[in-house]
Motif scaffolding. Structure first.
Motif, PDB file in Angstrom:
ATOM      1  N   GLY A  53       0.977  -1.047   0.045  1.00 22.94           N
ATOM      2  CA  GLY A  53      -0.624   0.011   0.056  1.00 22.94           C
ATOM      3  C   GLY A  53       1.016   1.528   0.038  1.00 22.94           C
ATOM      4  O   GLY A  53       0.216   2.376   0.068  1.00 22.94           O
ATOM      5  N   ARG A  78      -0.001   6.328   6.605  1.00 24.19           N
ATOM      6  CA  ARG A  78      -0.925   6.359   6.008  1.00 24.19           C
ATOM      7  C   ARG A  78      -1.717   5.282   5.376  1.00 24.19           C
ATOM      8  O   ARG A  78      -3.380   4.518   5.294  1.00 24.19           O
ATOM      9  CB  ARG A  78      -1.022   7.054   4.615  1.00 24.19           C
ATOM     10  CG  ARG A  78      -0.254   7.268   3.777  1.00 24.19           C
ATOM     11  CD  ARG A  78      -0.553   7.718   2.945  1.00 24.19           C
ATOM     12  NE  ARG A  78      -0.422   7.055   1.158  1.00 24.19           N
ATOM     13  CZ  ARG A  78      -0.635   5.455   0.908  1.00 24.19           C
ATOM     14  NH1 ARG A  78      -1.073   5.497   1.359  1.00 24.19           N
ATOM     15  NH2 ARG A  78       0.120   5.367  -0.265  1.00 24.19           N
ATOM     16  N   THR A  79      -1.065   3.921   5.605  1.00 27.74           N
ATOM     17  CA  THR A  79      -1.581   2.746   4.706  1.00 27.74           C
ATOM     18  C   THR A  79      -2.542   2.131   5.935  1.00 27.74           C
ATOM     19  O   THR A  79      -3.276   0.639   5.190  1.00 27.74           O
ATOM     20  CB  THR A  79      -0.244   2.136   4.279  1.00 27.74           C
ATOM     21  OG1 THR A  79       0.676   1.478   5.945  1.00 27.74           O
ATOM     22  CG2 THR A  79       0.759   2.680   3.787  1.00 27.74           C
ATOM     23  N   GLN A 100      -6.351   4.903   8.047  1.00 29.47           N
ATOM     24  CA  GLN A 100      -6.384   4.341   6.991  1.00 29.47           C
ATOM     25  C   GLN A 100      -6.175   5.704   5.912  1.00 29.47           C
ATOM     26  O   GLN A 100      -7.479   6.243   6.180  1.00 29.47           O
ATOM     27  CB  GLN A 100      -6.148   3.185   6.422  1.00 29.47           C
ATOM     28  CG  GLN A 100      -5.706   3.447   5.036  1.00 29.47           C
ATOM     29  CD  GLN A 100      -6.373   1.640   4.203  1.00 29.47           C
ATOM     30  OE1 GLN A 100      -6.815   1.383   5.254  1.00 29.47           O
ATOM     31  NE2 GLN A 100      -5.936   1.260   3.142  1.00 29.47           N
ATOM     32  N   THR A 101      -5.674   6.597   5.213  1.00 24.50           N
ATOM     33  CA  THR A 101      -5.670   7.736   4.402  1.00 24.50           C
ATOM     34  C   THR A 101      -5.063   6.868   3.224  1.00 24.50           C
ATOM     35  O   THR A 101      -4.376   6.333   2.714  1.00 24.50           O
ATOM     36  CB  THR A 101      -5.593   8.973   4.284  1.00 24.50           C
ATOM     37  OG1 THR A 101      -4.003   8.957   5.062  1.00 24.50           O
ATOM     38  CG2 THR A 101      -5.888   9.265   5.928  1.00 24.50           C
ATOM     39  N   GLY A 102      -6.192   8.231   1.685  1.00 24.07           N
ATOM     40  CA  GLY A 102      -5.460   7.164   0.660  1.00 24.07           C
ATOM     41  C   GLY A 102      -4.406   8.505  -0.398  1.00 24.07           C
ATOM     42  O   GLY A 102      -4.147   7.813  -1.132  1.00 24.07           O
TER      43      GLY A 102
END
Length: 212
Positions: A53, A78-79, A100-102
């Motif tokens: 990720g 952020r994964t 988690q953030t994209g």
């Protein structure tokens, strides 16, 4: 050379006999980090590993090699994962359950960014959620968590008093928690230690009863 840090030294010596000291050069704290480049196999050169990720970017802050696990513990930012990397094979075990953030926003302020090991558990700070998580290293799952009073930076396990210390530079203090795993892992808030002007990184010298 280290010099006394009076405000924190008083608080620690009163409670546990620990002296807090601040080096003349803040960059000395970099000695607590390990290089993310891993040597795979006998005679092999360093290679870069792609973390799950992580293609969109990860802000690294705190990496450690834990001898008893024989793994490099990598907070995946952020994964949403904590990654345990085998330095021999390059294999990666993912432990999920974190923020988690994209989109990577630069820096190292997203998701899990610091971790430490002790008493068979991994202690992890989640900056996005402002949480302290406890991971069972054998089961590879989150088994306890508690909310932090303010934004965290580093987390360290102090073995003698069985406490978890979390630096909170925005509020110039360390937040401490008592850890108990007799029946089931629990973490209970035990207090604050004021640190004017900081702190950020934290290294504990168990043999000398000092923290830097």
């Amino acid at each position: 050379m280290a010099v006394p840090y009076p405000a924190l030294a008083r608080g620690l010596s009163r409670r546990h006999g620990y002296d807090m000291q601040l080096g003349r050069h803040r960059n000395l704290v970099a000695a607590s980090l390990v290089c993310a480049m891993l040597t795979l196999g006998a005679g092999a050169g360093p290679v870069a590993l792609r973390l799950p990720g992580g293609s969109g970017g990860i802000g690294f802050d705190d990496l450690q090699f834990v001898p008893s696990l024989d793994r490099v513990v990598v907070p995946g930012g952020r994964t949403g994962t904590l990654d345990l990397v085998d330095p021999k094979s390059g294999g990666i075990d993912e432990i999920g359950g974190f923020s988690q953030t994209g989109i990577y926003r630069s820096g190292h302020g997203q998701g899990v960014t610091s971790a430490d090991f002790g008493a068979g558990f991994i202690f992890v700070t989640d900056r996005s959620a402002k949480l302290l998580d406890v991971v069972d290293a054998r089961r590879k799952s989150v088994v306890a968590r508690t909310r932090l009073a303010s934004g965290p930076d580093y987390v360290r396990f102090v073995r003698a008093p069985r406490e978890i210390w979390v630096t909170e530079p925005g509020t110039q203090r360390i937040e401490s928690f008592v850890f108990n795993n007799r029946d089931a892992p629990t973490i209970g808030h035990s207090g604050f230690i004021g640190v004017p002007g900081g702190p950020e990184s934290l290294v504990v010298d168990e043999a000398r009863g000092r923290a830097y």
